[in-house]
Scaffold this active site. Structure first.
Site, short mmCIF file in Angstrom:
data_model
loop_
_atom_site.label_atom_id
_atom_site.label_comp_id
_atom_site.label_asym_id
_atom_site.label_seq_id
_atom_site.Cartn_x
_atom_site.Cartn_y
_atom_site.Cartn_z
N LYS B 81 57.57 5.53 7.20
CA LYS B 81 58.57 5.16 6.19
C LYS B 81 59.76 6.11 6.30
CE LYS B 81 58.79 4.16 1.19
NZ LYS B 81 58.09 4.33 -0.11
N SER B 156 58.64 -0.03 -2.82
CA SER B 156 59.72 0.28 -1.92
C SER B 156 59.33 0.25 -0.44
CB SER B 156 60.27 1.68 -2.25
OG SER B 156 59.28 2.66 -1.98
N SER B 180 54.65 1.84 -4.73
CA SER B 180 55.39 1.53 -3.50
C SER B 180 54.55 1.43 -2.24
CB SER B 180 56.48 2.57 -3.28
OG SER B 180 57.53 2.36 -4.18
#
Lengths: 99, 501, 495
Positions: B81, B156, B180
């Site tokens: 990420k 997210s 997330s």
């Protein structure tokens, strides 16, 4: 009609160093009500004598020994800077806020 | 059809590499090829580092050839990420603010991933600074859900979940502040694990909300998630909130769970969630979740209703704490030391340049939360807002503790709805915030929680969440692996085959 | 600009209330929250890392030695040490602060409620300490393009973060009323005492000129019997002398305004070293909203009582105790001791005594001749280029009769000029007392012969007349004779 005024939002934006637009002022003023609602809801909860939580396992006295560790190379430090001069970070004139 | 490299689980790939049936370079190249083929459509990656990944893979191969003992996942590539700081590899937080930032250091988890011999394929997309539930707030454009490219991949960490779901990576790293990791896992049919807060280091993870942020694994299977978590977890002296204990072995728990026996395990369902579900959860989601619970009962688990009265306050508590901390954490993006600078034309003062930079560099959701947080912390409100929220956290924590006195784990849907179409929830922030209704309590408590695929609704994946007691992550893995043993064939058969360009 | 009142009039009409905030950089090896070194004067931005540069993702870990040093300071200042304390974020934007918040302490400082006792002119004052807390220092800005190197008028600034993150202890007094006309001296005595305490603890090099100790001086005036007035906060007070001068100036300035019926603005002012004046700072925001909240990246601290007691055992003899002991050992009055202390001569005299000089002689040198010269040169006493050992050596030569006072002062000239130690200077400059009895007798005989009348008087018992002859002899020996020996010789010859 939002509870928080545009002037108040403008003040918050200044505190947060955001040069918000007129449209944003309106939008944020409305959306700030979310937090007021949250506050209202939470204020109903009786928390007398309840300690605050910020960790799953509360830790105390987490310290580091006073032993030097290598610093970064100065070239690496300045490589990401938007501007630098004389081995330092260069910024435009600071209009005094704190003086 | 012979099984392609990209179809295999990370555990299987690791074994193939270890046993010499495949090299890390072959495996890494297969995933890089897949990225080249499908990411033009999915847009899971912000940066792909083919050269770096292949170099790391070659290094692992050389070490294996030399007979070196390596980690259980050595040679299996990973997607990271873009909130994890990677030395020499662009790290953006999907923000214009950091569009060109090349960090001079690695975070602890990235260091561990490298040391364990996992080639880094690239960085994955997210909602800017991890604020959002759809990746629509990425400054670089939304990632698409491989199951239906008109729909969001969750957020997210939508980039990581989409990369795994579309088989562009066997493993990925995520961070979970309010859901997330788990919510994107649920809506893309992948596994997502939020470990106990403090068991995975935050050093080198760009901060959103310090007291909630928790890095963890995003994978296709529970065992892969467990193996990855074992690579990255454990005490880190660079993070003062890191717990100085080892997490219990989760891979063994996953293996045990996959045997399909849950006898002796008591699971709790939260009464208040069921009540809350009337407000927003989709019937199809509830149906799939309930089917999942029935499967768990079939495997021997006992189910019990649990009351957690303060869960009703989780959402408002979260929306006081997270923006407050974020407003302070994001103050450092000021155009001085790194990142974007706007308006330095010789006339503007630094204050003007800072304000212009932050106005131009942050997207709408980030600005909104900064304003919210600034307001919540401003003079005279700290006790009412942040202080009160941290106390309500304690009450939520006590609800969990009371529950775990009676049950081994709690189960719920991961998210109230399946992946929604792009643009359907951006107009009203509160509609977006509802995505995290079920995931937020565990962040406030700090305990572990995972999302595992539990079937389909309207042809889209639904996730079941397992929440465990603090430092008892293995319970979540065991239950999730048990459910997976009943579900994965369904998913495997209906999983999307992203079209290769 | 308002004309100033005379100081004497001002303190007759108004009562000053003092308040002092002192920042002290700790002398730890590493910074407060990271392992970067803290060497003064290093090349810019060479002592920085992800943590102290506030890079995305970096996290702080507290330096144990800094915590211990702060507790030691608290103990030395008679404070209560917190049983539960934590750090807080103080949020405001400033480019020398990498995270745009300062990690500091807010409602729960490490140490609270202490006091420091000082003495001015033999009168004791107790300065109450409100709190001692720990925070991190900021980086340094270099202002370019302005005419003065100051922030105003500069076209750009250059930032060096070597200092950012160095542990900084803030020591805040409660308001100090009742010092009256002695307020400037009490302020100075407090800062001096604080400096000496910190030095004795060995927790900081407390160099005001290098900025490792910095002072903000709060002052308000009120008419006797009335409520305390509005205070100003003077920053940039960077020497002991400036502490005293800034208080004196503010008393004169504020009293003049009050006399005219004007109000004092609560404001930050800056002390100007060159003129001794204070000038208003420019403040755009009237009320700063720091949005303090507990630092979520750091664990709370619960200093155990065992830890605190083990630190208490490490406390050295504190300056006040030591002073009382030395005062007795040296046989000085309260007032003499205050003079010694306020001149910053205590350690110098102590070292001179240790090197063998009698206390009275050591006091005489440091408070007399050397203080005079330090004043002339505009230096602090300890910045003079003469060591206590050299002063002791000099006194030894006097005691042995090898130097008289006048020669000794000439030797000091040489020592201060860097010509070497007293013995070296004396021999290089030929400054020894004439001890050659032959030469001396010859000079005495000549003086007697040339002054028959005076000699006659002395023979008649008027010994006080010997001065004339001694003068002659001293002249003949170019001052290098021991006057006492000459006198004895003359009287012996004329008896």
């Amino acid at each position: 009609m939002s509870t928080i005024s545009r002037a108040e939002v403008a003040h918050l934006a200044h505190l947060a160093r955001l040069e918000v637009t007129e449209e944003e002022l309106d939008a944020f003023a409305g959306q700030l009500d979310v937090i007021l609602e949250s506050m209202k809801t939470l204020s109903e909860v009786d928390t007398d004598g309840v300690p605050p939580t910020s960790q799953a396992v509360p830790l105390v006295n987490v310290f580091r020994e006073d032993q030097p560790q290598p610093s970064l190379q100065r070239d690496d430090v300045l490589a990401g800077a938007p501007d630098s001069a004389e081995d330092r970070f260069r910024v435009p004139q600071i209009l005094s806020e704190e003086e | 059809m012979t099984e392609r490299i990209i179809d295999k689980t990370a555990a299987a790939l690791a074994e193939d590499i270890r046993e010499g049936r495949l090299t890390s370079v072959e495996v890494t190249r297969a995933f890089l090829d897949r990225i080249a083929a499908v990411d033009g459509e999915i847009k899971a990656f912000t940066t792909v580092d083919a050269e770096g990944a292949l170099a790391q893979a070659a290094e692992v191969d050389a070490k294996l050839k030399a007979g070196e003992e390596l980690s259980p996942l050595a040679g299996v590539p990973i997607a990271v990420k873009d909130l994890f700081v990677t030395k020499g590899l662009r790290t953006t937080a999907s923000s214009k603010m950091l569009e060109e930032w090349i960090p001079p250091y690695d975070g602890t988890i990235v260091e561990r991933v490298r040391a364990a011999g996992l080639p880094i394929l690239g960085k994955t997309n997210l909602d800017e600074f991890a604020m959002g539930s759809s990746t629509e707030y990425s400054a670089f454009g939304a990632t698409k859900n491989p199951w239906d490219t008109d729909r969001i991949p969750g957020g997210s960490g939508g980039g990581s979940s989409a990369a795994v779901a579309a088989k562009m990576a066997p493993l990925a790293l995520g961070t979970d502040t309010g859901g997330s990791i788990r919510q994107p896992g649920a809506v893309t049919g992948t596994f997502g694990g939020k470990p106990t807060y403090g068991s995975n280091s935050r050093y080198g993870v760009i901060a959103f909300s310090s007291s909630l942020d928790t890095p963890g694994p995003v994978t296709r299977t529970v065992l892969d998630g467990a193996l990855l978590n074992e690579v990255i977890s454990g005490h880190d002296p660079k993070d003062s909130t890191s717990i100085p204990q080892d997490v219990r072995p989760v891979a063994d728990a996953a293996r045990e769970g996959s045997g399909g026996d849950l006898s002796g395990v008591t699971l709790g369902v939260v009464k208040e969630f069921a009540e809350g579900s009337a407000q927003g959860a989709e019937p199809g989601v509830i149906e799939a979740y309930q089917a999942g619970v029935e499967q768990l009962v079939k495997l021997g688990a006992t189910v019990k209703e649990i009351s957690a009265p303060h869960f009703a306050y989780a959402l408002p508590t979260y929306y006081l704490i997270a923006p407050s901390e974020a407003s302070s954490n994001l103050a450092r993006y000021d155009s001085v030391r790194y990142g974007l600078r706007v308006g330095d034309d010789g006339d503007n003062s630094l204050e003007q340049v800072m304000s212009k930079t932050r106005e131009a560099g942050f997207g709408p959701e980030v600005k909104r939360r900064i304003i919210l947080g600034t307001y919540a912390l401003s003079a005279g409100y700290i006790d009412q807002f942040y202080g009160q929220a941290q106390k309500v956290r304690t009450l939520i924590k006590r609800d969990f503790e009371a529950a775990f006195a009676e049950v081994d784990a709690l189960v719920s849907p991961t998210t109230p709805f399946i992946a929604f179409p792009f643009g359907s929830r951006t107009a009203d922030p509160y509609q977006m915030y509802l995505s995290d209704l079920y995931t937020i309590p565990s962040n406030l408590y700090g305990g572990p929680a995972v999302s595992v695929p539990a079937g389909l609704s309207e042809g889209m994946p639904v996730g079941l969440q397992v929440m465990g007691p603090v430092m008892r992550d293995e319970v979540c893995y065991r239950v999730a692996a048990a459910l997976e043993s009943t579900q994965s064939p369904i998913l495997a058969e209906t999983a999307p085959e992203a079209e290769e360009a | 600009m308002t004309a100033l009142n005379k100081y004497e009039t001002a303190v007759k009409d108004y009562e000053p209330v003092l308040g002092l905030e002192t920042h002290v950089e700790l002398g730890t090896n590493t910074k407060m929250f990271c392992g970067c070194t803290t060497v003064f004067g290093a090349e810019p931005n060479t002592q920085t890392c992800p943590v102290c540069l506030g890079l995305p993702g970096a996290l702080p870990v507290a330096n144990k030695t800094a915590i211990e040093s702060t507790i030691l300071i608290g103990l030395a200042l008679n404070c209560r040490i917190a049983e539960w304390t934590r750090f807080a974020r103080k949020n405001y934007f400033y480019p020398d602060m990498p995270k745009n918040f300062q990690t500091s302490q807010y409602e729960e400082p490490l140490c609270e409620d202490g006091y420091v006792e000082v003495s001015v002119d033999g009168k004791p004052y107790r300065v109450e300490i409100e709190r001692v807390h720990l925070e991190e220092d900021t980086g340094k800005s270099l202002h370019v393009g302005g005419s003065t190197g100051r922030i105003h008028g500069a076209t750009e600034s250059l930032l060096d973060y070597n200092r950012a993150g160095i542990p900084l202890v803030e020591i805040v007094t409660k308001p100090v009323p009742g010092a009256g006309a002695l307020a400037p001296e009490v302020a100075r005595a407090y800062v001096t005492e604080l400096r000496d305490i910190l030095r004795s603890l060995n927790v900081s090099d407390v160099r005001m000129e290098q900025g490792s100790m910095r002072c903000d001086v709060n002052l308000s005036l009120n008419k006797p019997g009335e409520e305390w007035g509005t205070r100003t906060e003077t920053k940039n007070v960077n020497s002991l002398r400036s502490v005293e001068r800034s208080v004196r100036y503010e008393i004169r300035r504020q009293s003049a305004l009050l006399d005219k019926g004007e109000k004092i603005h609560q404001e930050t002012r800056h002390f100007q070293e060159a003129t001794g004046e204070t000038s208003p700072g420019r403040s755009k925001e009237t009320a700063t909203d720091y949005r303090y909240f507990p630092e979520p990246d750091l664990a709370v601290m619960e200093p155990s009582r065992e830890w605190v007691e083990s630190l208490r055992e490490r406390l050295p003899e504190l300056p006040s105790k030591r002073r009382a002991r030395l005062q007795e050992e040296w046989g000085l009055s309260e007032k003499e001791m205050d003079s010694v202390n306020n001149a910053g001569a205590l350690d110098l005299i102590g070292a001179t005594v240790s090197a063998g000089a009698a206390p009275q002689s050591a006091v005489k040198w440091w408070l007399g001749e050397l203080s005079r010269r330090a004043n002339e040169a505009g230096l602090e006493l300890d910045a003079m280029s003469v060591t206590p050992a050299q002063v002791a050596e000099l006194q030894g030569m006097v005691d042995e009769g090898r130097l008289n006072d006048k020669l000794a002062r000439q030797v000091i000239d040489g020592v201060l000029a860097g010509e070497g130690g007293p013995a070296e200077v004396a021999s290089a400059r030929g400054l020894e007392v004439v001890s050659d009895t032959g030469a001396l007798e010859k000079a005495v005989d000549e003086a007697i012969a040339a002054n028959a009348e005076v000699a006659e008087k002395i023979r008649g018992g008027a010994h006080q007349a010997a001065g004339v002859l001694i003068g002659q002899v001293m002249k003949a020996t170019k001052g290098q004779a021991d006057a006492k020996a000459v006198r004895e010789l003359i009287i012996a010859k004329l008896s």
